[in-house]
Scaffold this motif. Structure first.
Motif, PDB file in Angstrom:
ATOM      1  N   GLU A  34       5.863  -8.155  -5.170  1.00  0.00           N
ATOM      2  CA  GLU A  34       6.923  -7.845  -3.929  1.00  0.00           C
ATOM      3  C   GLU A  34       7.129  -6.549  -3.648  1.00  0.00           C
ATOM      4  OE1 GLU A  34      10.452 -10.503  -4.853  1.00  0.00           O
ATOM      5  OE2 GLU A  34       9.626 -12.063  -3.937  1.00  0.00           O
ATOM      6  N   THR A  35       7.334  -5.760  -4.799  1.00  0.00           N
ATOM      7  CA  THR A  35       7.347  -4.450  -4.753  1.00  0.00           C
ATOM      8  C   THR A  35       6.232  -3.635  -3.859  1.00  0.00           C
ATOM      9  OG1 THR A  35       9.049  -4.325  -6.667  1.00  0.00           O
ATOM     10  CG2 THR A  35       8.087  -2.242  -5.967  1.00  0.00           C
ATOM     11  N   LEU A  36       5.089  -4.127  -4.558  1.00  0.00           N
ATOM     12  CA  LEU A  36       3.638  -3.597  -3.768  1.00  0.00           C
ATOM     13  C   LEU A  36       3.716  -4.160  -2.436  1.00  0.00           C
ATOM     14  CD1 LEU A  36       1.354  -4.579  -6.895  1.00  0.00           C
ATOM     15  CD2 LEU A  36       1.611  -2.444  -6.098  1.00  0.00           C
ATOM     16  N   GLU A  37       4.325  -5.221  -1.920  1.00  0.00           N
ATOM     17  CA  GLU A  37       4.182  -5.689  -0.818  1.00  0.00           C
ATOM     18  C   GLU A  37       5.298  -4.901   0.152  1.00  0.00           C
ATOM     19  OE1 GLU A  37       2.842  -9.952  -1.850  1.00  0.00           O
ATOM     20  OE2 GLU A  37       4.703  -9.786  -1.412  1.00  0.00           O
ATOM     21  N   GLY A  38       6.138  -4.174  -0.513  1.00  0.00           N
ATOM     22  CA  GLY A  38       7.171  -3.340   0.393  1.00  0.00           C
ATOM     23  C   GLY A  38       8.297  -4.133   0.362  1.00  0.00           C
ATOM     24  N   TYR A  39       8.477  -5.386  -0.081  1.00  0.00           N
ATOM     25  CA  TYR A  39       9.776  -6.241   0.231  1.00  0.00           C
ATOM     26  C   TYR A  39      10.782  -5.788  -0.984  1.00  0.00           C
ATOM     27  CZ  TYR A  39       6.713  -9.295   3.056  1.00  0.00           C
ATOM     28  OH  TYR A  39       5.816  -9.526   3.844  1.00  0.00           O
ATOM     29  N   ARG A  40      10.628  -5.048  -1.725  1.00  0.00           N
ATOM     30  CA  ARG A  40      11.601  -4.698  -2.841  1.00  0.00           C
ATOM     31  C   ARG A  40      11.452  -3.271  -3.194  1.00  0.00           C
ATOM     32  NH1 ARG A  40      14.452  -8.506  -4.467  1.00  0.00           N
ATOM     33  NH2 ARG A  40      13.564 -10.770  -4.502  1.00  0.00           N
ATOM     34  N   ARG A  41      12.372  -2.440  -3.167  1.00  0.00           N
ATOM     35  CA  ARG A  41      12.249  -1.130  -3.295  1.00  0.00           C
ATOM     36  C   ARG A  41      12.607  -0.648  -5.022  1.00  0.00           C
ATOM     37  NH1 ARG A  41      13.573   3.268   0.111  1.00  0.00           N
ATOM     38  NH2 ARG A  41      14.165   1.803   1.680  1.00  0.00           N
ATOM     39  N   PRO A  42      11.678   0.012  -5.474  1.00  0.00           N
ATOM     40  CA  PRO A  42      11.481   0.182  -6.856  1.00  0.00           C
ATOM     41  C   PRO A  42      12.785   1.223  -7.392  1.00  0.00           C
ATOM     42  CG  PRO A  42       9.751   2.048  -5.944  1.00  0.00           C
ATOM     43  CD  PRO A  42      10.332   0.767  -4.708  1.00  0.00           C
ATOM     44  N   THR A  43      13.358   0.836  -8.394  1.00  0.00           N
ATOM     45  CA  THR A  43      14.334   1.549  -9.013  1.00  0.00           C
ATOM     46  C   THR A  43      14.161   2.961  -9.615  1.00  0.00           C
ATOM     47  OG1 THR A  43      15.331  -0.401  -9.923  1.00  0.00           O
ATOM     48  CG2 THR A  43      16.189   1.610 -10.592  1.00  0.00           C
ATOM     49  N   ALA A  44      12.716   3.173  -9.933  1.00  0.00           N
ATOM     50  CA  ALA A  44      12.003   4.340 -10.451  1.00  0.00           C
ATOM     51  C   ALA A  44      10.399   4.129 -10.433  1.00  0.00           C
ATOM     52  CB  ALA A  44      12.708   4.643 -11.873  1.00  0.00           C
ATOM     53  N   GLY A  45       9.793   5.285 -10.618  1.00  0.00           N
ATOM     54  CA  GLY A  45       8.368   5.151 -10.730  1.00  0.00           C
ATOM     55  C   GLY A  45       7.612   5.134  -9.287  1.00  0.00           C
ATOM     56  N   ARG A  46       6.297   5.205  -9.333  1.00  0.00           N
ATOM     57  CA  ARG A  46       5.704   5.662  -8.258  1.00  0.00           C
ATOM     58  C   ARG A  46       4.597   4.314  -8.029  1.00  0.00           C
ATOM     59  NH1 ARG A  46       0.298   7.565  -7.059  1.00  0.00           N
ATOM     60  NH2 ARG A  46       0.110   9.248  -5.188  1.00  0.00           N
ATOM     61  N   VAL A  47       4.840   4.101  -6.411  1.00  0.00           N
ATOM     62  CA  VAL A  47       3.890   2.883  -6.122  1.00  0.00           C
ATOM     63  C   VAL A  47       3.042   3.308  -4.739  1.00  0.00           C
ATOM     64  CG1 VAL A  47       4.110   0.429  -5.452  1.00  0.00           C
ATOM     65  CG2 VAL A  47       5.772   1.298  -7.237  1.00  0.00           C
ATOM     66  N   ARG A  48       1.756   3.098  -5.034  1.00  0.00           N
ATOM     67  CA  ARG A  48       1.028   3.194  -3.927  1.00  0.00           C
ATOM     68  C   ARG A  48       0.161   2.081  -3.644  1.00  0.00           C
ATOM     69  NH1 ARG A  48       4.465   6.312  -3.494  1.00  0.00           N
ATOM     70  NH2 ARG A  48       4.435   8.389  -2.954  1.00  0.00           N
ATOM     71  N   VAL A  49      -0.280   1.732  -2.217  1.00  0.00           N
ATOM     72  CA  VAL A  49      -1.283   0.760  -1.964  1.00  0.00           C
ATOM     73  C   VAL A  49      -1.963   1.271  -0.775  1.00  0.00           C
ATOM     74  CG1 VAL A  49      -1.526  -1.599  -1.026  1.00  0.00           C
ATOM     75  CG2 VAL A  49       0.383  -1.318  -2.469  1.00  0.00           C
ATOM     76  N   MET A  50      -3.355   1.445  -0.987  1.00  0.00           N
ATOM     77  CA  MET A  50      -4.274   2.223   0.084  1.00  0.00           C
ATOM     78  C   MET A  50      -3.737   3.550   0.155  1.00  0.00           C
ATOM     79  SD  MET A  50      -6.563   0.223   0.363  1.00  0.00           S
ATOM     80  CE  MET A  50      -7.458   0.773   1.621  1.00  0.00           C
ATOM     81  N   GLY A  51      -3.042   4.271  -0.723  1.00  0.00           N
ATOM     82  CA  GLY A  51      -2.456   5.534  -0.752  1.00  0.00           C
ATOM     83  C   GLY A  51      -1.111   5.607   0.026  1.00  0.00           C
ATOM     84  N   LEU A  52      -0.486   4.613   0.450  1.00  0.00           N
ATOM     85  CA  LEU A  52       0.676   4.610   0.921  1.00  0.00           C
ATOM     86  C   LEU A  52       1.787   4.067   0.331  1.00  0.00           C
ATOM     87  CD1 LEU A  52      -0.701   3.143   4.441  1.00  0.00           C
ATOM     88  CD2 LEU A  52      -0.146   5.554   3.984  1.00  0.00           C
ATOM     89  N   ASP A  53       3.157   4.579   0.495  1.00  0.00           N
ATOM     90  CA  ASP A  53       4.263   3.791  -0.107  1.00  0.00           C
ATOM     91  C   ASP A  53       4.539   2.555   0.548  1.00  0.00           C
ATOM     92  OD1 ASP A  53       7.246   3.207  -0.321  1.00  0.00           O
ATOM     93  OD2 ASP A  53       7.150   5.253  -1.299  1.00  0.00           O
ATOM     94  N   PRO A  54       4.698   1.601  -0.034  1.00  0.00           N
ATOM     95  CA  PRO A  54       4.832   0.208   0.607  1.00  0.00           C
ATOM     96  C   PRO A  54       6.325   0.322   1.448  1.00  0.00           C
ATOM     97  CG  PRO A  54       4.197   0.001  -1.549  1.00  0.00           C
ATOM     98  CD  PRO A  54       4.409   1.124  -1.492  1.00  0.00           C
ATOM     99  N   VAL A  55       7.345   1.028   1.143  1.00  0.00           N
ATOM    100  CA  VAL A  55       8.553   1.122   1.797  1.00  0.00           C
ATOM    101  C   VAL A  55       8.670   2.210   2.855  1.00  0.00           C
ATOM    102  CG1 VAL A  55      10.932   1.407   1.409  1.00  0.00           C
ATOM    103  CG2 VAL A  55       9.773   0.385  -0.396  1.00  0.00           C
ATOM    104  N   THR A  56       8.314   3.318   2.619  1.00  0.00           N
ATOM    105  CA  THR A  56       8.459   4.199   3.620  1.00  0.00           C
ATOM    106  C   THR A  56       7.320   4.302   4.486  1.00  0.00           C
ATOM    107  OG1 THR A  56       7.315   6.038   2.152  1.00  0.00           O
ATOM    108  CG2 THR A  56       9.593   5.864   2.270  1.00  0.00           C
TER     109      THR A  56
END
Length: 305
Positions: free
Chosen positions: A47-69
């Motif tokens: 769900e964090t990778l899909e952008g439905y949850r915001r990570p508390t810490a760390g770096r997440v990228r899918v296709m080079g993009l931030d799933p939230v921003t």
């Protein structure tokens, strides 16, 4: 650039840490299986990778993009298959696919998707009248309608019969061959062993093992014998015969904690034959992914007691 790139992911719910410093990555044209017991943090990670949850810490990228921003830019590039639901109960599979197709600039046609998942014969039936396996296949088609570059499949074969499961496996292989990155969660360990290019086993929100299925099943192999026989055999007597400890891990499933030498295997089979006990699934010095999974997650459970 990796299609999925996660570094030091932490997700907390209040005082509960669901994901605790997780690293994982997957390339285009590959299948990554995320395995773990219930409550391990798999769904939270996805769900964090899909952008439905915001990570508390760390770096997440899918296709080079931030799933939230970068949600608006990323949404057309991913497909999400839910474990259940997502369709109005009275809506047909054809209408649901037509609705979802309208959200994309270049969708796959509903007719093509219905053929792909072998649902053309029930395309007009309401969702609520479909079997669980048929609903799962509709959910898969919905995840693919936008031609995703990354597909998230959460327990994709839950409720499917063997034929439908084989169909889904063929679709996943086709996606990989077309350059799609597939991240799947599953409780079917054979499924992960057959489909995944890489496997990450998580427990307590942390990765406890990572590698190709072959790497994981070969690690530590050759030191034990596993076999099936009627439940409740005399493990002490058998242990004396094979000169190694024998344990019944589950009813009818046994572990001989000794090297898989020809002499020990011969002693085992002779002991069973003398008592006219059938032997099943003899694995001398060879693990399955399920063996690895149970050993790693079981060790953590024991350590936490």
């Amino acid at each position: 650039m990796a299609a999925i790139d996660v570094s030091g992911l932490v997700v907390r719910y209040g005082e509960v840490t669901a994901v605790d410093g997780l690293d994982l990555s997957a390339d285009a044209g590959s299948v990554l299986a995320l395995l773990g017991p219930n409550g391990a943090g798999k769904t939270t990670t996805v769900e964090t990778l899909e952008g439905y949850r915001r990570p508390t810490a760390g770096r997440v990228r899918v296709m080079g993009l931030d799933p939230v921003t970068d949600r608006r830019r990323l949404a057309p590039l991913i497909g999400v298959m839910l474990q259940r639901g997502g369709v109005y109960p009275t809506m047909s599979a054809r209408d649901a696919l037509g609705l979802f197709a309208a959200y994309y600039d270049d969708p796959v046609s509903p007719a093509q998707l219905l053929d792909l998942v072998d649902l053309a014969a029930v395309a007009r039936r309401p969702w609520r009248t479909l079997s669980g396996g048929e609903q799962q296949r509709v959910s898969l088609a919905l995840a693919l309608v936008g031609r995703p570059r990354v597909a998230f499949l959460d327990e994709p074969t839950a409720g499917m019969d063997p034929a439908a499961r084989q169909l889904l496996w063929s679709v996943v292989r086709r996606l990989r061959d077309d350059g799609v990155c597939v991240l799947m969660t599953t409780h079917y360990l054979e499924e992960a062993e057959r489909l995944a290019d890489r496997v990450v086993i998580i427990d307590g929100g942390r990765a406890v093992a990572e590698g190709t299925p072959a790497e994981l099943v070969s690690a530590g192999g050759g030191r034990e014998i596993r076999f099936g026989a009627p439940a409740g055999i005399d493990t002490a007597a058998l242990g004396a015969a094979v000169e190694a400890a024998v344990a019944e891990e589950r009813p009818g499933e046994y572990l001989v904690a000794g090297a898989a030498t020809p002499a020990r295997v011969a002693s085992l089979t002779a002991w069973l034959a003398e008592r006219q006990l059938p032997l099943a699934d003899l694995r001398a010095g060879r693990q399955t992914l399920e063996d690895v999974f149970l050993r790693l997650t079981g060790e953590r459970a024991e350590a936490g007691r």
